[in-house]
Scaffold this active site. Structure first.
Site, PDB file in Angstrom:
ATOM      1  N   ASN A   1     -13.206   6.816  -1.555  1.00 20.65           N
ATOM      2  CA  ASN A   1     -13.392   7.587  -0.319  1.00 20.65           C
ATOM      3  C   ASN A   1     -12.858   8.993  -0.575  1.00 20.65           C
ATOM      4  OD1 ASN A   1     -13.378   8.669   2.249  1.00 20.65           O
ATOM      5  ND2 ASN A   1     -11.717   7.356   3.017  1.00 20.65           N
TER       6      ASN A   1
ATOM      7  N   LYS B   1     -12.978  11.537   1.365  1.00 20.14           N
ATOM      8  CA  LYS B   1     -12.535  12.258   2.577  1.00 20.14           C
ATOM      9  C   LYS B   1     -13.143  13.669   2.580  1.00 20.14           C
ATOM     10  CE  LYS B   1      -8.630   9.224   2.644  1.00 20.14           C
ATOM     11  NZ  LYS B   1      -7.307   8.924   3.147  1.00 20.14           N
TER      12      LYS B   1
ATOM     13  N   HIS C   1     -12.370   4.591  10.287  1.00 20.41           N
ATOM     14  CA  HIS C   1     -11.233   4.897   9.405  1.00 20.41           C
ATOM     15  C   HIS C   1     -10.052   5.357  10.262  1.00 20.41           C
ATOM     16  CE1 HIS C   1      -8.727   6.887   6.459  1.00 20.41           C
ATOM     17  NE2 HIS C   1      -9.349   6.170   5.541  1.00 20.41           N
TER      18      HIS C   1
ATOM     19  N   GLU D   1      -6.770  -1.692   5.956  1.00 21.46           N
ATOM     20  CA  GLU D   1      -5.923  -0.607   5.456  1.00 21.46           C
ATOM     21  C   GLU D   1      -4.740  -0.414   6.409  1.00 21.46           C
ATOM     22  OE1 GLU D   1      -8.317   2.492   3.084  1.00 21.46           O
ATOM     23  OE2 GLU D   1      -8.948   2.750   5.148  1.00 21.46           O
TER      24      GLU D   1
ATOM     25  N   GLY E   1      -2.303   7.035   1.901  1.00 18.04           N
ATOM     26  CA  GLY E   1      -1.855   8.334   1.407  1.00 18.04           C
ATOM     27  C   GLY E   1      -0.344   8.483   1.293  1.00 18.04           C
TER      28      GLY E   1
ATOM     29  N   GLY F   1      -8.648   6.009  -1.814  1.00 16.18           N
ATOM     30  CA  GLY F   1      -8.762   7.389  -1.338  1.00 16.18           C
ATOM     31  C   GLY F   1      -8.389   8.385  -2.423  1.00 16.18           C
ATOM     32  N   GLY F   2      -7.158   8.880  -2.348  1.00 21.55           N
ATOM     33  CA  GLY F   2      -6.683   9.940  -3.241  1.00 21.55           C
ATOM     34  C   GLY F   2      -6.976   9.707  -4.713  1.00 21.55           C
TER      35      GLY F   2
HETATM   36  P1  PGA Z   1      -5.411   6.393  -0.097  1.00 22.71           P
HETATM   37  O1  PGA Z   1      -6.528   6.368   1.050  1.00 22.71           O
HETATM   38  O2  PGA Z   1      -5.927   5.553  -1.227  1.00 22.71           O
HETATM   39  O3  PGA Z   1      -5.282   7.855  -0.465  1.00 22.71           O
HETATM   40  O4  PGA Z   1      -4.162   5.826   0.504  1.00 22.71           O
HETATM   41  C1  PGA Z   1      -7.224   5.193   1.348  1.00 22.71           C
HETATM   42  C2  PGA Z   1      -8.144   5.447   2.507  1.00 22.71           C
HETATM   43  O5  PGA Z   1      -7.806   6.238   3.388  1.00 22.71           O
HETATM   44  O6  PGA Z   1      -9.244   4.874   2.566  1.00 22.71           O
END
Ligand code: PGA
Length: 223
Positions: free
Chosen positions: A5, A7, A84, A144, A150, A203-204
């Site tokens: 993802n 974002k 989300h 999640e 994050g 995500g990141g």
């Molecule tokens: P993250 O984000 O891996 O950066 O924690 C996951 C998400 O928001 O889907």
């Protein structure tokens, strides 16, 4: 399935460069990318499943600034992330609004990936029950925990198992559930080995093609 993802990151040019580096590294793996609307056209390919990160609950009409399901499908999206936690918290999207989007996606034949999860201190079962009220039919769930997104914190395997089992109890055993929240190359192997985990949402750590390709390999999710 393991899904990245992005974002609100990457112009279409950056997205195309990412794909040139990423695609040769993930042949044969079950992988997807949820990209910004403006990058959808730049990431089209036959190997990695492409999706959007949001869409309107309406089909068309006077909704300035909105993007419809038909529009993302037109640009090659095969799935759409809905609900989300950033949509819920920053843009105040409610459970009933998100439910309408899930139904719209199902009607229009695109796979919804519904994100659910509790905030720090909230009761897991109560939150999941509310977020999954009225949900049925063909979809994936991404569990999640909001406090893990994050932050570098991940839920313990037993917490993940409990949440996934609870979702499957509500929606049916066959429902596939992804785990998300600070998944990275250090913790992916442990998370991927949890029995109830059918995939991951990253995500990141999905923003760099080499890092994400490494995580995809470690996840062992082959086609
Ligand atoms: P993250 O984000 O891996 O950066 O924690 C996951 C998400 O928001 O889907």
């Amino acid at each position: 399935m393991i899904i990245g993802n992005w974002k609100m990151h990457k112009t279409s040019e950056e997205a195309a460069a990412y794909m040139r580096a990423f695609l040769p590294q993930v042949k044969g793996f079950k992988v997807g990318l949820a990209v910004p609307f403006t990058a959808l056209h730049a990431v089209q390919n036959d190997a990695v499943l492409i999706g959007a990160q949001n869409m309107s609950d309406e089909m068309s009409g006077a909704f300035t600034g909105e993007i419809s399901c038909a529009m993302i499908k037109d640009l090659g999206a095969k799935f759409v992330l809905l609900g989300h936690s950033e949509r819920r918290d920053v843009f105040q999207e409610s459970n009933s609004f998100i439910l309408r989007k899930v139904k719209r996606a199902q009607e229009e034949g695109i796979l919804p990936i519904l994100c659910v999860g509790e905030k720090e201190g909230q009761e897991l079962e109560r939150v999941l029950q509310e977020q999954l009220k009225g949900i049925s039919g063909n979809l994936l769930i991404a569990y999640e925990p909001v406090w893990a997104i994050g932050t570098g914190k991940t839920a313990k395997p037993e917490q993940i198992e409990k949440a996934h089992r609870f979702c499957k109890g509500l929606l049916g055993k066959k429902t596939e559930i992804l785990y998300g929240g600070s998944v990275n190359s250090e913790n992916i192997a442990e998370i991927a080995s949890i029995k109830e985990v059918d995939g991951m949402l990253v995500g990141g750590a999905s923003l760099n093609p080499d890092t994400f390709a490494k995580i995809v390999h470690q996840s062992g999710r082959k086609k």
